[in-house]
Design an enzyme around this catalytic site. Structure first.
Site, short mmCIF file in Angstrom:
data_model
loop_
_atom_site.label_atom_id
_atom_site.label_comp_id
_atom_site.label_asym_id
_atom_site.label_seq_id
_atom_site.Cartn_x
_atom_site.Cartn_y
_atom_site.Cartn_z
N GLY A 98 18.22 67.17 61.83
CA GLY A 98 17.13 67.94 62.41
C GLY A 98 16.90 67.58 63.84
N TYR A 102 10.69 66.00 70.15
CA TYR A 102 10.61 64.57 70.47
C TYR A 102 11.83 63.79 70.08
CZ TYR A 102 5.98 65.05 72.09
OH TYR A 102 4.91 65.41 72.86
N GLY A 103 12.64 64.33 69.21
CA GLY A 103 13.78 63.51 68.83
C GLY A 103 14.79 64.21 67.96
N VAL A 104 15.90 63.52 67.83
CA VAL A 104 16.97 63.99 66.96
C VAL A 104 16.88 63.14 65.70
CG1 VAL A 104 19.47 64.12 66.70
CG2 VAL A 104 18.41 64.55 68.90
N VAL A 105 17.05 63.77 64.55
CA VAL A 105 16.96 63.02 63.30
C VAL A 105 18.33 63.03 62.63
CG1 VAL A 105 15.79 62.85 61.08
CG2 VAL A 105 14.54 63.68 63.07
N ASP A 217 -2.02 69.41 62.79
CA ASP A 217 -0.85 70.26 63.05
C ASP A 217 -0.09 70.54 61.76
OD1 ASP A 217 0.90 71.79 64.51
OD2 ASP A 217 2.08 70.10 65.25
N1 LIG Z 1 12.40 62.01 56.95
C1 LIG Z 1 13.13 63.10 57.20
N2 LIG Z 1 14.10 63.48 56.35
C2 LIG Z 1 14.84 64.58 56.61
N3 LIG Z 1 14.69 65.36 57.66
C3 LIG Z 1 13.75 65.04 58.55
C4 LIG Z 1 12.92 63.89 58.38
N4 LIG Z 1 12.06 63.83 59.41
C5 LIG Z 1 12.33 64.88 60.19
N5 LIG Z 1 13.36 65.61 59.68
C6 LIG Z 1 13.94 66.84 60.25
O1 LIG Z 1 14.00 66.72 61.66
C7 LIG Z 1 13.22 67.75 62.27
C8 LIG Z 1 12.53 67.20 63.49
O2 LIG Z 1 11.70 66.13 63.10
P1 LIG Z 1 10.21 65.95 63.64
O3 LIG Z 1 9.40 67.17 63.32
O4 LIG Z 1 9.69 64.65 63.15
O5 LIG Z 1 10.51 65.86 65.20
P2 LIG Z 1 9.52 66.16 66.38
O6 LIG Z 1 10.31 65.96 67.62
O7 LIG Z 1 8.27 65.36 66.20
O8 LIG Z 1 9.23 67.70 66.13
P3 LIG Z 1 8.17 68.64 66.84
O9 LIG Z 1 8.95 69.34 67.91
O10 LIG Z 1 7.78 69.57 65.70
O11 LIG Z 1 7.06 67.79 67.32
C9 LIG Z 1 12.27 68.24 61.18
O12 LIG Z 1 11.93 69.59 61.35
C10 LIG Z 1 13.06 68.01 59.90
O13 LIG Z 1 13.89 69.13 59.65
#
Ligand SMILES: Nc1ncnc2c1ncn2[C@@H]1O[C@H](COP(=O)(O)OP(=O)(O)OP(=O)(O)O)[C@@H](O)[C@H]1O
Length: 561
Positions: A98, A102-105, A217
């Protein structure tokens, strides 16, 4: 505060449904819902009122090609190098799952336990202080809120240096998908699915609100999901802590929560004070989307959002209108053609009438028990103007919560600790770069731009909660944490000195630079806490001390602004 009565409502609904369609239920497959950890680390028994529904489809993730040979070699040599220390070789990164702003997961395997985890890489955390504060808030909230329906941070990688690090790697439990994708991929969700999803969301929300936290949110993308129907709320970057029951002014000017799930009072700063109802509203919108497969109020802009809401719910009463502070919003709604509410049974043709009754009740505020609020000291930073270095130090301190031995050294004032525990971050950086490249190619995606986080400043009139006894330990830890990290000690006093001793007996020189005053205040609080076991509350802090710290904080904030 919120959710409790509604949770009870769902339980009643479930029981009635179970009575009617008993044969449709399978035996319980999991007892995970039966035991919820309380905020004090204990367990609260929550009756699991129903069986799990049938498995749902979760979209397959794209699997990028395996890492190239060079990376494999690096991985092997890194593993050998770091084996002795454990930390760096603990996780084998597998694929990107994902991307957010804010980041790559990435999915990874914990080689110690064999468990699959999700590692979120957050780049250049300190590029903007507001982003860094958002991340600090998120990791703090997730450390404090432990619940089966809230995603768990399992670990945070130790950065290579304490003062210069820029990226952080947060290890979460791995989930298969999110509710947005689940709704898109499953057009045949049954009433059992609806109920089970809603039950989990409300259990989580009850817990979050009783800790005095607003998520702010909630949306399907921020609810992670597994094929066994397990849901977990994530993304607490916009969450805020309500410090007490007295009026609090929240400036929402740059509030960026997703519009479709935003309560009407947030579509134009209607009031000066907001309640947890904003999250209940979002849950109502999500529940409607679960029922119909489509977003309930997909507004194109804030005005269109209000149009859609009033189309279904009718225009507000004159009493409600008179309470709207914002003139533009009040003017717009007053001038709107009068609309009557549409019965939910017309809007949601095929939905279970009991589900609709529940949906109608979701906007009621009255059934909101509160318990175990999180410590206000943990979020004391929300009241200050922080520099990048301040936030970096606080994030570092948060990370040490996942490195207990180093935390002890840090508390004792050790400076050179990172030599003993090499960080695995460099290796992670290379692996992520490789995977991201493939992920982007596979998805033809461009990196998401970070939305600048909402950073509403809250002015809170302090009052001491009377029902905080259960969180005394948390309070002590929090204050101690502020003392160590809220503001770094003056450079001249850092090296080799016990910081508390730099301010003997907590005496503060009021003539000094306000920043030093701020530091002094924190440190004097710490000194008191460290010695405070002899006080009237055996393991706690005195309420007077809370007030002293707040008074000092306020004075300093005034002096700095
Ligand atoms: N624990 C997890 N297990 C599996 N996939 C996850 C997990 N955490 C996040 N992801 C995937 O990664 C994507 C990005 O994560 P996250 O929403 O935490 O990032 P962000 O940068 O905070 O996003 P945003 O732009 O919504 O603020 C999520 O939409 C989800 O698909």
């Amino acid at each position: 505060m919120a959710g409790g009565g509604v949770v009870d409502g769902v339980r009643r609904w479930l029981r009635r449904r179970r009575g009617r369609t008993a044969s449709a239920y399978q035996p319980l497959r999991s007892s995970s819902l039966a035991r919820h950890p309380g905020g004090d680390g204990g367990l609260e028994v929550v009756p699991g009122p129903f069986a799990l529904p049938a498995a749902i489809r979760v979209p397959a993730r794209n699997s990028p090609p395996p890492p190239d040979a060079q990376l494999r070699n690096e991985r092997t040599s890194d593993m050998e190098f770091f084996t002795e220390y454990g930390e760096a070789s603990q996780y084998q990164i597998q694929e990107v799952v994902g991307k957010g702003s804010y980041g790559v997961v990435a999915a990874a395997v914990d080689t110690h336990t064999g468990e699959r985890v999700a590692i979120k890489k957050i780049n250049d955390v300190f590029e903007h202080v507001s982003d860094a504060i958002r991340i600090l808030r998120e990791i703090k909230v997730l450390r404090l809120l432990r619940h089966p329906d809230i995603v768990v941070i399992k670990h945070i990688m130790l950065p290579p240096t304490r003062r210069e690090f820029r990226d952080i790697y947060v290890v979460f439990e791995l989930m298969e998908s999110d509710l947005h994708q689940v709704i898109e991929a499953n057009h045949d969700l049954s009433p059992e699915h609806h109920r089970f999803f809603l039950y989990q969301l409300l259990c989580a929300l009850k817990y979050i609100h009783s800790a005095n936290v607003f998520h702010r949110d909630l949306k399907p993308k921020n609810i992670l999901a597994n094929s066994d129907c397990k849901l977990k709320i994530c993304d607490f970057g916009l969450a805020r802590v309500a410090f007490n029951d007295s009026p609090s002014t929240i400036f929402w000017t740059d509030y960026v929560a997703t519009r479709w799930y935003r309560a009407p009072e947030l579509c134009g700063s209607f009031f000066s004070k907001y309640t947890p109802a904003i999250d209940i509203w979002s849950i109502g919108c999500i529940f409607a989307e679960i029922l119909t497969g489509r977003p309930l109020f997909p507004g194109r802009n804030v005005v269109h959002q209000l149009d859609l809401i009033t189309d279904l719910l009718g225009t507000p009463s004159s009493e409600t209108l008179s309470r709207i502070r914002n003139e533009n919003a009040r003017g717009y709604l007053t001038g709107m053609q009068r609309k009557h509410p549409i019965p939910f049974s017309h809007k949601f043709h095929n939905a279970d009438p009991l589900a609709l009754r529940l949906l109608e009740r979701i906007s009621k505020l009255s059934r909101e028990p509160s318990r175990l609020p999180v410590s206000k000291f943990e979020f004391e930073f929300e009241r200050r103007k922080l520099t990048k270095d301040d936030v970096r130090e606080m994030i570092y301190r948060e990370i040490l919560e996942y490195h207990p031995q180093m935390l002890q050294e840090y508390i004792r004032g050790g400076e050179q600790i990172s030599f003993l525990y090499p960080s695995g971050v460099d290796r992670f950086k290379r692996q992520f770069a490789h995977l991201e490249e493939n992920y982007s190619r596979g998805e033809r995606s461009t990196p998401l731009r970070r939305q600048h986080a909402s950073l509403p400043r809250e002015r809170v009139c302090s009052s001491v909660d009377s029902n905080n006894q259960d969180s005394d330990n948390e309070e002590r830890r929090a204050i101690s944490s502020i003392a160590r990290t809220m503001i770094s000690p003056p450079r001249s006093q850092e090296k080799g000195k016990n910081r508390a001793s730099a301010y003997p007996n907590g005496i503060i020189n009021l003539n000094s630079n306000p920043k030093i005053y701020l530091k002094s205040a924190s440190i004097s609080a710490s000194t008191c806490i460290i010695r405070g076991n002899k006080g009237p509350k055996e393991n706690g802090i005195s309420e007077d001390m809370e007030e002293v710290v707040y008074e000092l904080s306020d004075n300093v904030t005034r002096m700095l602004s």
